[in-house]
Design a protein around this motif. Structure first.
Motif, PDB file in Angstrom:
ATOM      1  N   ILE A  22       0.721  -1.078  -0.009  1.00 43.90           N
ATOM      2  CA  ILE A  22      -0.102   0.107  -0.195  1.00 43.90           C
ATOM      3  C   ILE A  22       0.968   1.333   0.062  1.00 43.90           C
ATOM      4  O   ILE A  22       0.468   2.183  -0.684  1.00 43.90           O
ATOM      5  CB  ILE A  22      -0.892   0.022   1.233  1.00 43.90           C
ATOM      6  N   LEU A  25       2.095   1.888  -3.510  1.00 45.70           N
ATOM      7  CA  LEU A  25       0.787   2.324  -4.323  1.00 45.70           C
ATOM      8  C   LEU A  25       0.811   3.860  -3.864  1.00 45.70           C
ATOM      9  O   LEU A  25       0.627   4.859  -4.937  1.00 45.70           O
ATOM     10  CB  LEU A  25      -0.284   1.747  -4.112  1.00 45.70           C
ATOM     11  N   PHE A  26       0.673   4.390  -2.656  1.00 45.36           N
ATOM     12  CA  PHE A  26       0.715   5.684  -2.345  1.00 45.36           C
ATOM     13  C   PHE A  26       1.795   6.489  -2.933  1.00 45.36           C
ATOM     14  O   PHE A  26       1.525   7.556  -3.425  1.00 45.36           O
ATOM     15  CB  PHE A  26       0.747   5.639  -0.869  1.00 45.36           C
ATOM     16  N   ALA A  28       3.286   5.935  -5.759  1.00 41.81           N
ATOM     17  CA  ALA A  28       3.283   5.991  -7.162  1.00 41.81           C
ATOM     18  C   ALA A  28       2.401   7.199  -7.301  1.00 41.81           C
ATOM     19  O   ALA A  28       2.411   8.023  -8.045  1.00 41.81           O
ATOM     20  CB  ALA A  28       2.533   4.699  -7.613  1.00 41.81           C
ATOM     21  N   SER A  29       0.866   7.169  -6.529  1.00 42.63           N
ATOM     22  CA  SER A  29       0.087   8.382  -6.506  1.00 42.63           C
ATOM     23  C   SER A  29       0.775   9.749  -6.493  1.00 42.63           C
ATOM     24  O   SER A  29       0.594  10.777  -6.779  1.00 42.63           O
ATOM     25  CB  SER A  29      -1.161   7.990  -5.642  1.00 42.63           C
ATOM     26  N   MET A  32       2.885  11.106  -9.193  1.00 44.83           N
ATOM     27  CA  MET A  32       1.858  12.072 -10.133  1.00 44.83           C
ATOM     28  C   MET A  32       1.696  13.387  -9.467  1.00 44.83           C
ATOM     29  O   MET A  32       1.570  14.332 -10.069  1.00 44.83           O
ATOM     30  CB  MET A  32       0.572  11.284 -10.384  1.00 44.83           C
ATOM     31  N   PHE A  33       1.438  13.318  -8.290  1.00 42.97           N
ATOM     32  CA  PHE A  33       0.997  14.642  -7.394  1.00 42.97           C
ATOM     33  C   PHE A  33       2.026  15.354  -7.492  1.00 42.97           C
ATOM     34  O   PHE A  33       1.811  16.795  -8.096  1.00 42.97           O
ATOM     35  CB  PHE A  33       0.733  14.181  -6.061  1.00 42.97           C
ATOM     36  N   THR A  36       2.952  16.677 -11.144  1.00 38.67           N
ATOM     37  CA  THR A  36       1.926  17.809 -11.679  1.00 38.67           C
ATOM     38  C   THR A  36       2.368  19.173 -11.282  1.00 38.67           C
ATOM     39  O   THR A  36       2.379  20.180 -11.796  1.00 38.67           O
ATOM     40  CB  THR A  36       0.312  17.656 -11.252  1.00 38.67           C
ATOM     41  N   LEU A  37       2.733  19.130  -9.756  1.00 40.47           N
ATOM     42  CA  LEU A  37       2.852  20.537  -9.222  1.00 40.47           C
ATOM     43  C   LEU A  37       4.333  21.156  -9.844  1.00 40.47           C
ATOM     44  O   LEU A  37       4.588  22.281 -10.174  1.00 40.47           O
ATOM     45  CB  LEU A  37       3.388  20.501  -7.714  1.00 40.47           C
ATOM     46  N   THR A  40       3.671  22.226 -13.277  1.00 39.52           N
ATOM     47  CA  THR A  40       3.258  23.829 -13.257  1.00 39.52           C
ATOM     48  C   THR A  40       4.262  24.697 -13.153  1.00 39.52           C
ATOM     49  O   THR A  40       4.352  25.722 -13.871  1.00 39.52           O
ATOM     50  CB  THR A  40       2.387  23.704 -12.204  1.00 39.52           C
ATOM     51  N   TYR A  44       5.449  27.666 -15.987  1.00 46.06           N
ATOM     52  CA  TYR A  44       5.370  29.146 -15.733  1.00 46.06           C
ATOM     53  C   TYR A  44       6.721  29.590 -15.805  1.00 46.06           C
ATOM     54  O   TYR A  44       7.003  30.993 -16.272  1.00 46.06           O
ATOM     55  CB  TYR A  44       4.492  29.262 -14.285  1.00 46.06           C
ATOM     56  N   SER A 139       3.219  32.093  -6.536  1.00 46.59           N
ATOM     57  CA  SER A 139       2.191  31.068  -6.238  1.00 46.59           C
ATOM     58  C   SER A 139       2.876  29.693  -6.441  1.00 46.59           C
ATOM     59  O   SER A 139       2.835  28.840  -5.527  1.00 46.59           O
ATOM     60  CB  SER A 139       1.142  31.109  -7.255  1.00 46.59           C
ATOM     61  N   THR A 140       3.598  29.312  -7.664  1.00 48.27           N
ATOM     62  CA  THR A 140       4.074  28.230  -8.026  1.00 48.27           C
ATOM     63  C   THR A 140       5.121  27.607  -6.954  1.00 48.27           C
ATOM     64  O   THR A 140       5.132  26.496  -6.466  1.00 48.27           O
ATOM     65  CB  THR A 140       4.485  28.040  -9.243  1.00 48.27           C
ATOM     66  N   VAL A 143       3.644  27.196  -3.139  1.00 47.93           N
ATOM     67  CA  VAL A 143       2.792  26.094  -3.200  1.00 47.93           C
ATOM     68  C   VAL A 143       3.502  24.602  -3.318  1.00 47.93           C
ATOM     69  O   VAL A 143       3.433  23.853  -2.603  1.00 47.93           O
ATOM     70  CB  VAL A 143       1.700  26.064  -4.251  1.00 47.93           C
TER      71      VAL A 143
END
Ligand code: HEM
Ligand code: CU
Lengths: 222, 601
Positions: A22, A25-26, A28-29, A32-33, A36-37, A40, A44, A139-140, A143
């Protein structure tokens, strides 16, 4: 619980413990998180290589802001914490609870130092005029690095809990080692993500006279 | 067993005296009735709860849809105001996807259409609640997905190799992988939006250089995988129903599994087909066009496999079979219009018109909903031990399929004739009147069909005729268990030697074996607990508090903090309760699982 507990644990189809699976798997997720950040931020940066305008209306470069010495130091600290984490896991596997505690305490302290550096960095940048509101860069940047900082903070809390839990005598045997190993996976992952952020957000800004994005700078600014 | 319980096995948990957890509080272990349902850890009960809520929300979403169709029945109608209309279609999409389809297909998920870049156009606090709502559902879906993947690949019965898994299980696995990889994109998009709205950040703020198109990209990087998240479970269901009612094994099992995985993979590479009209440039447009056409290939492969399964079989037209056949046909039509707008020039004509509405309703209603209804009807006798009324089943299915085609077929034409979507009315004289009226009649027919199907099932759950354990001559393991399935599932862990294990067990030579479990008499049951309920209540309060904070409601910050505190307290206390559990006596002490009532054929 003793080591005999391990023998009673039902074997899994793949041979990988549920908890560990688990966690993978977390992660792996989470890849992607962060992916993406980071995308972004980089998108920019490419669009607005010129940085941001501070409160007095001056055009500022991101290099004016960074203190690469400080960030290199905190990166080094985080790397070393991963090293200690590996030692803690191996100690746990050998049942050396004292050595586990020593190493994990080291990880916690290093993690806190890293967080301290980040807090310092944020206030410093803020005083130099970079805020979350005054530019896309703000911002980027806040965050992305803030999200990473939150991951580190959660890791530190988790390790503190494990540290105290080890005194109850319930953290032992195969299952205890597994708990520590899973926390270790998380910690190493957060560390690796930082290496990527350090490279993509900090280091590349120093390639060439205006950073890697400099070729996109309008002539006036150059 | 990882720990010992103090009790000898019992036949029913209420025989045991109440027990305290490590915290010193009584566990709700022995409870029945409401307490039992609120604290249950039995996945079958949780499934029933999900199903009941999903049906309720389906009905709510359906009423919203009928209001929309009533408004559009005539030109220049004023049944609802333009504002009201906007709210209706937004809520309709969100209710159906989030709260209807997702819990049904397995866990709450989040909304795809109707939110296409739209959140940016919303104003007011409604959006803040919407953001938090999706985040909560997202986190819940992630947790459920980790659980599913781990269960599927790590807790298979002996002999149940990956290539012997039922296709439904396979598709659930692919879906769960899609969820864990696709959700982060929308999570990040929502976090960025939240920062923009609540803290004045500039991610999507054009006046400071932010790019609203980034929102669209992030949304659809999640959004397109999401459409496959919705449809893959339905494809899995149909792959179980068809073999059962044709008496044949699934044609091309490995290819079905493989194409499912390929769909999942390609699903991540086509998102920009939702954005052809934003001006991506020629190269990306061509690339995304090609990839979108490519994804139709594994989908077509599946259709051929299903047809191959039916081919030459002895077909029994039971209601679930009728719905499954409807699925193949309707989903195929939806796929056709999908390929049509994979061509960018064609799509630039179709986008934001009723043609797109027709497309995604053919895949979502004709595909996903028919598949889910088929599965619901198929497994209903297993869940409740009672058989739904067949004539009502046929009537409901026929009305749903006919009404659906009447409602959405004409929309292809309306779209190509220029009727735009998301517009609350239209003037007479465009040639749209007749088909809009037909569509409205169709929608009501569809609604009546759904009410009949749900009504039939609801009645059956309480009053229906009792049926045997294997009324359909089922192929997979669950049909070997009593109906309703006992709390402990399998008395003895089964050992499997082939695909379609139970069918082979009944009609072939490969029998299902049983694992001897070291002579332990009984099955270990986990303890029930109040703590998950406590934690989720905290989560809900935190979720509500955040937009309230952004609205400037006094003390809302404390609601958030209190909510988070309760959330963590719940998890923490749950961990501290200690393992607990008890042993449940099981009937058959040894040997193979009794092939219960296979005499039916
Ligand atoms: C498998 C189930 C499918 C579902 C649930 C689904 C769902 C959707 C939805 C909800 C939209 C609406 C986008 C909007 O808001 O404008 C859409 C659009 C689209 N779909 Fe599908 N789709 C499916 C299958 C396919 C297939 C098989 C293809 C192509 C081979 C396809 C291609 C497209 C394209 C190109 C669009 C963009 C249309 C536009 O916005 O103009 N879809 N789909
Ligand atoms: Cu799509």
């Amino acid at each position: 619980m003793s080591d005999t507990a391990a023998a009673h644990e039902a074997p899994t189809s793949t041979g990988i413990d549920h908890k560990k699976l688990i966690m993978w798997l977390f992660l792996a997720s989470d890849c992607m998180f962060f992916g993406t950040l980071i995308s972004t931020h980089l998108l920019y940066r490419k669009l607005f290589p010129a940085g941001f305008t501070d409160a007095e209306g001056h055009q500022r470069f991101i290099q004016d802001l960074f203190s690469i010495e400080l960030t290199s130091f905190s990166t080094f600290i985080l790397l070393m914490s991963s090293f200690l984490m590996a030692l803690a896991v191996s100690a746990m596997h050998k049942g050396q609870i004292k050595s586990f505690r020593r190493n994990v305490l080291g990880v916690i302290i290093f993690g806190l130092i890293f967080l301290g550096c980040q807090v310092f960095e944020f206030t410093h940048f803020y005083h130099k005029g970079l805020t979350i509101q005054n530019s896309v860069l703000g911002s980027t940047f806040y965050v992305l690095t803030g999200t990473h900082g939150t991951h580190v903070a959660i890791g530190v809390l988790w390790l503190i809990l494990l540290y105290f839990y080890s005194f109850t005598g319930k953290l032992g045997g195969h299952m205890g080692a597994l708990d520590v190993e899973v926390a270790g996976l998380y910690w190493h992952f957060v560390d690796i993500v930082w290496i990527i952020i350090f490279t993509a957000v900090y280091l590349v800004e120093y390639l060439g006279p205006y950073g890697i994005w400099g070729s996109g700078l309008p002539a006036v600014v150059k | 067993m990882s720990h010992d319980t103090h009790h000898a096995p019992v036949a029913c948990k209420t025989e045991l005296a109440p027990e305290r957890s490590d915290l010193g509080l009584y566990r709700p272990d022995r409870a029945t009735g409401w307490t039992d349902w609120l604290t249950t850890v039995d996945h079958k009960k949780i499934g029933i709860l999900y199903g009941a809520f999903a049906m309720l929300y389906f009905l709510i979403g359906g009423v919203e849809a009928l209001a929309i169709r009533t408004q559009l029945a005539r030109p220049d109608n004023d049944f609802v105001t333009a504002r009201m209309y906007n709210q209706l279609f937004t809520m309709h999409g969100t209710t159906m996807i989030f709260l209807g389809v997702m819990p049904f297909s397995y866990a709450p998920l989040s909304g795809t259409f109707g939110a296409n870049g739209q959140a940016l156009r919303f104003t007011g606090v409604g959006t803040d609640f919407w953001i938090i709502g999706i985040q909560i559902l997202g986190i819940a879906s992630l947790a459920a997905s980790f659980n599913f993947i781990c269960t599927i690949i790590n807790m298979r019965a002996k002999g149940m190799t990956m290539m012997r898994l039922p296709v439904f299980t396979w598709m659930t696995l692919v879906t769960a992988v899609l969820i864990i990889l696709a959700f982060p994109a929308i999570t990040v998009a929502l976090i960025e939006l939240m920062f923009d709205r609540s803290f004045g950040a500039n991610f999507f703020n054009p006046s400071a250089g932010g790019q609203p198109v980034l929102w669209q990209h992030l949304f659809w990087i999640f959004g397109h995988p999401e459409v496959y998240i919705l449809v893959l479970p339905a494809m899995g269901i149909v792959s179980e129903v068809l073999p059962t009612f044709t008496g044949k094994s699934l044609f091309g099992y490995p290819i079905i599994v493989f194409s499912g995985a390929v769909i999942g993979f390609l699903g991540f590479a086509v998102w920009s087909h939702h954005m052809f009209t934003t001006g991506l440039g020629p190269v990306p447009t061509a690339a995304f066009s090609l990839l979108t056409m490519a994804i139709a290939v594994p989908t077509g492969v599946k259709i051929f496999n299903w047809l191959g399964t039916i081919w030459g079989g002895r077909i029994r037209f039971t209601p679930p079979m009728v719905l499954a056949l409807g699925f193949i046909w309707m989903f195929m039509c939806g796929g056709f219009s999908g390929v049509m707008h994979s061509s960018a020039p064609a799509d630039s004509q179709q986008q934001d018109s009723y043609f797109v509405i027709a497309h995604f309703h053919y895949v979502l209603v004709g595909g996903v909903l028919l598949g889910l209804l088929s599965g619901l009807y198929f497994w209903f006798p297993k869940i409740f031990g009672r058989m739904p009324n067949a004539p009502l089943g046929y009537l409901g299915s026929a009305l749903v399929i006919l009404g659906f085609n009447l409602a959405f077929g004409p929309m292809h034409y309306l779209g190509l004739a220029g009727q735009p979507r998301r517009t609350h009315t239209y003037h007479a004289g465009n040639g749209w009147e007749t088909w809009n009226l037909v569509a409205t009649y169709g929608a009501y027919m569809l609604g009546i069909g759904i009410v009949i199907i749900f009504g039939n099932l609801a009645w059956t759950a309480f009053r229906g005729k009792k049926c045997g354990n294997d009324p359909w001559d089922g192929r997979t393991l669950e049909w070997s268990l009593p109906s309703p399935v006992p709390e402990y599932n399998f008395a003895q862990a089964p050992v499997i030697a082939t695909r379609d294990a139970y069918f082979e067990h009944k009609h072939g030579s490969k029998k299902i074996g049983a694992e001897s479990d070291g002579g332990e008499a009984g099955v270990h049951m986990p303890s029930q607990s109040w703590m998950p309920l406590l934690a989720s209540t905290g989560f809900l309060f935190a979720g509500f508090g955040m937009p309230m904070m952004a609205m400037g409601v006094p003390h809302a910050g404390w609601v958030v903090i209190a909510g988070l505190a309760v959330l963590f307290l719940g998890i923490w206390l749950w961990a501290l309760e200690g393992p607990g559990g008890y042993m449940l006596k099981t009937p058959a002490p040894s040997g193979a699982p009794a092939p219960a009532e296979t005499a039916a054929h």
